[in-house]
Design an enzyme around this catalytic site. Structure first.
Site, PDB file in Angstrom:
ATOM      1  N   HIS A 106       0.809  -1.222   0.000  1.00  0.00           N
ATOM      2  CA  HIS A 106       0.000   0.000   0.000  1.00  0.00           C
ATOM      3  C   HIS A 106       0.840   1.269   0.000  1.00  0.00           C
ATOM      4  O   HIS A 106       0.349   2.348   0.309  1.00  0.00           O
ATOM      5  CB  HIS A 106      -0.959  -0.003   1.198  1.00  0.00           C
ATOM      6  CG  HIS A 106      -2.057  -1.020   1.059  1.00  0.00           C
ATOM      7  ND1 HIS A 106      -2.990  -1.267   2.049  1.00  0.00           N
ATOM      8  CD2 HIS A 106      -2.372  -1.856   0.043  1.00  0.00           C
ATOM      9  CE1 HIS A 106      -3.824  -2.208   1.645  1.00  0.00           C
ATOM     10  NE2 HIS A 106      -3.470  -2.584   0.428  1.00  0.00           N
ATOM     11  N   ILE A 223       0.352  -9.357  19.804  1.00  0.00           N
ATOM     12  CA  ILE A 223       1.408  -9.478  18.802  1.00  0.00           C
ATOM     13  C   ILE A 223       2.793  -9.279  19.407  1.00  0.00           C
ATOM     14  O   ILE A 223       3.738  -9.995  19.080  1.00  0.00           O
ATOM     15  CB  ILE A 223       1.207  -8.442  17.673  1.00  0.00           C
ATOM     16  CG1 ILE A 223      -0.199  -8.569  17.076  1.00  0.00           C
ATOM     17  CG2 ILE A 223       2.258  -8.612  16.586  1.00  0.00           C
ATOM     18  CD1 ILE A 223      -0.537  -9.909  16.527  1.00  0.00           C
TER      19      ILE A 223
END
Length: 249
Positions: A106, A223
């Protein structure tokens, strides 16, 4: 080879989530217009608001966290690593991962690009012009409209970058989908491609994803703790473990 997908990595660095339960798009649907190509190109007021959003963007002030550093440690241990990311913050490179090993699907928020002549430059240069009083700085080369060098809603991904990501995914042995909702195509489809080509698929995400059922392992841990633990177990293996990649949305 392997791959990682993750926006919670940037969330751990203080960058806000966009599509999560408390994400920006859910809190303020109008904010989507600021990153939608059609609105941005035709409406000077949208561009002015978008530039102010960039000016306040925490992504440019964020620092890599334990998850980013764990990927760098794995790469430096000799395991072939590739990162395929939907994130635009450049934190992998700041953490020390070689830029050639990071595929930014992106684009990058750390650069601007001209929509007419495609001139590029550091985002800091464009933001300095805002500080000097410009509210919608045009391209200094051709006068065209400038934007962040990211893929806005309504724009296609770079086909060259996407093709390279698919090739890496097909060849990988391990694919980690880290912090991605796995709902935004075509990037989300990489998890399925990896599994179809025999890779071991690990999904690390707080919420269920469409690919949980085909994953070899699903991890719901944060995470920042889960990824260092999982990647640390690979560091002692030889280079045949292949590349690691990552994405986020």
């Amino acid at each position: 080879m392997g791959s990682l997908l993750h926006p919670p990595i940037p969330c751990d660095s203080g960058i806000p989530d966009y599509r999560g339960p408390g994400g920006l798009w859910r809190r303020d649907p109008e904010a989507e217009k600021l990153v939608t190509y059609e609105y941005y190109m035709r409406d000077p007021e949208i561009r002015r608001r978008s530039w102010q959003m960039r000016r306040k963007n925490r992504a440019l002030r964020a620092e890599p966290n334990a998850a980013h550093r764990a990927i760098v440690d794995l790469e430096r241990s000799g395991v072939p690593v590739r990162v395929i990311t939907q994130n635009v913050d450049g934190l992998h490179q700041l953490a020390g991962l070689p830029a050639r090993k990071v595929l930014e699907l992106h684009g990058s928020a750390r650069q601007f690009i001209c929509t007419k002549c495609h001139a590029r430059g550091p985002m800091e240069d464009a933001l300095a012009r805002l500080d000097a009083g410009e509210d919608d700085p045009p391209c200094l080369e051709c006068g065209g409209i400038l934007k962040s060098a990211t893929v806005m809603f309504g724009q296609r991904l770079d086909p060259v970058v996407l093709a390279e990501a698919v090739a890496i995914t097909k060849a990988c042995q391990l694919f980690f989908a880290v912090g991605s909702s796995l709902q935004v195509q075509p990037a989300a489809g990489l998890a399925g491609i990896a599994a179809d080509h025999g890779a071991r698929l690990t999904v690390i995400n707080a919420e269920p994803t469409p690919y949980d059922e085909i994953a070899d392992e699903v991890v719901r841990e944060p995470i920042g703790t889960a990824l260092p633990r999982l990647l640390g177990s690979l560091g002692g293996h030889d280079g045949d473990q292949g590349d690691q990649g990552d994405q986020g949305d």
